[in-house]
Design an enzyme around this catalytic site. Structure first.
Site, PDB file in Angstrom:
ATOM      1  N   PRO A 177       0.757  -1.093  -0.026  1.00  0.00           N
ATOM      2  CA  PRO A 177      -0.054  -0.072   0.075  1.00  0.00           C
ATOM      3  C   PRO A 177       0.736   1.170  -0.175  1.00  0.00           C
ATOM      4  O   PRO A 177       1.908   1.309   0.579  1.00  0.00           O
ATOM      5  CB  PRO A 177      -0.847  -0.125   1.064  1.00  0.00           C
ATOM      6  CG  PRO A 177       0.163  -1.008   2.295  1.00  0.00           C
ATOM      7  CD  PRO A 177       0.606  -2.001   1.110  1.00  0.00           C
ATOM      8  N   LYS A 178       0.541   2.283  -0.757  1.00  0.00           N
ATOM      9  CA  LYS A 178       1.191   3.441  -0.709  1.00  0.00           C
ATOM     10  C   LYS A 178       0.726   4.366   0.497  1.00  0.00           C
ATOM     11  O   LYS A 178      -0.465   4.674   0.592  1.00  0.00           O
ATOM     12  CB  LYS A 178       1.181   4.184  -1.850  1.00  0.00           C
ATOM     13  CG  LYS A 178       2.028   5.387  -2.287  1.00  0.00           C
ATOM     14  CD  LYS A 178       2.043   6.109  -3.613  1.00  0.00           C
ATOM     15  CE  LYS A 178       3.079   7.153  -3.785  1.00  0.00           C
ATOM     16  NZ  LYS A 178       3.038   8.007  -2.907  1.00  0.00           N
ATOM     17  N   ILE A 179       1.715   4.633   1.016  1.00  0.00           N
ATOM     18  CA  ILE A 179       1.338   5.420   2.537  1.00  0.00           C
ATOM     19  C   ILE A 179       1.209   6.965   2.347  1.00  0.00           C
ATOM     20  O   ILE A 179       2.224   7.494   1.423  1.00  0.00           O
ATOM     21  CB  ILE A 179       2.517   5.234   3.511  1.00  0.00           C
ATOM     22  CG1 ILE A 179       2.475   3.641   3.703  1.00  0.00           C
ATOM     23  CG2 ILE A 179       1.754   5.860   4.823  1.00  0.00           C
ATOM     24  CD1 ILE A 179       1.340   2.948   4.206  1.00  0.00           C
TER      25      ILE A 179
END
Length: 284
Positions: free
Chosen positions: A26-28
């Site tokens: 997941p891209k934070i």
């Protein structure tokens, strides 16, 4: 280390994909942070090589089983009531400069550091190791706490992860080659796929001195479109705009809001403004 380590940056890809040669994360939605530990001394650096050690006191005692190391990750704020990452909140923390304000910020907006890579351990440069080996090494030296978290990895299945990201209205995903070394520059071995928000807006004017269209949504101003507009679309707009001008001031020419553009953006700010809008197409 008295100078900032250089971060490995992402190339962009439009569509999620499946590939057994990659892991997906997941891209934070926060800002990049590299942590350098040397004995009891910790220094924090942004990807633009600005030192921000004093901004985040909660990260000064990292749960790392090593005498020295360099780790890489993303700093974010997670809303405790919703469990959602709040980009505007971490930017508010980032802007705090004076110590009384920072101390208040630690209590009101405590950050979490989502770690995804390691560059050096106990004097050993590990950047040339494949990502899978660096991940194993990171797992062996780091413990999770309230302020230090590991970024989840999914093996090979980017499409399924992207669907979950869409359902949860998160920023996007990252794809990383399992055999990738860590390089301090942009590389197509690491790819980002953004979960865009789409909207139709009216063009209500344009800048005089540099390109940019004033956008309206539901009758109110929501920002300026200046990204991803092809040259032929700019020319077509200006041909029509000359006939619908209704006024101007020092910086802008205003037009009747008759032209509709479809845009995509990261999301809406809480203020109702667009976050990094990109032009997609005109809507007829």
């Amino acid at each position: 280390m008295n100078t900032a380590p250089q971060a490995m940056l992402l190339e962009k890809r439009e569509e999620p994909f499946d590939d057994p040669r990659y892991v997906f994360e997941p891209k934070i939605d926060g800002h990049r942070l590299l942590l350098v530990k040397d004995g009891d001394t910790v220094r924090l650096w942004t990807r633009h090589e600005n030192e921000v050690t004093q901004k985040y006191p909660e990260l000064h005692v990292p749960p790392l089983n090593c005498s020295s190391c360099i780790i890489d990750g993303e700093i974010a704020y997670v809303d405790p009531t919703t469990g959602m990452i709040d980009f505007e909140a971490v930017m508010e923390r980032f802007r705090m400069a004076k110590q009384p304000m920072i101390q208040e910020g630690m209590l009101r907006l405590p950050v979490q550091y989502f770690v995804f890579d390691v560059l050096e351990v106990d004097g050993r440069d590990v950047r040339r190791l494949p990502l899978t080996k660096r991940t194993e090494l990171l797992d062996s030296i780091m413990t999770e706490t309230d302020h230090f978290r590991r970024v989840m990895q999914i093996d090979g299945c980017g499409k399924d992860l992207f669907q979950v990201i869409q359902q949860k209205q998160l920023e996007g995903i990252v794809a990383k080659r399992k055999d990738s070394s860590y390089v301090g520059r942009r590389s197509d071995n690491w790819l980002k796929m953004i979960n865009y928000t789409y909207a139709n807006v009216k063009i209500a004017g344009y800048r005089k001195n540099e390109f940019g269209w004033l956008a309206q949504h539901n009758g109110r101003s929501v920002g300026i479109i200046e990204l991803a507009v092809p040259g032929n679309h700019r020319k077509a707009f200006y041909r029509i705009a000359q006939d619908i001008v209704i006024g101007e001031d020092k910086n802008f020419v205003y037009v009747k809001p008759l032209i509709t553009a479809r845009i995509r953006m990261r999301n809406w700010y809480k203020s109702g403004m667009m976050r990094t809008p990109e032009f997609v197409e005109f809507v007829v």
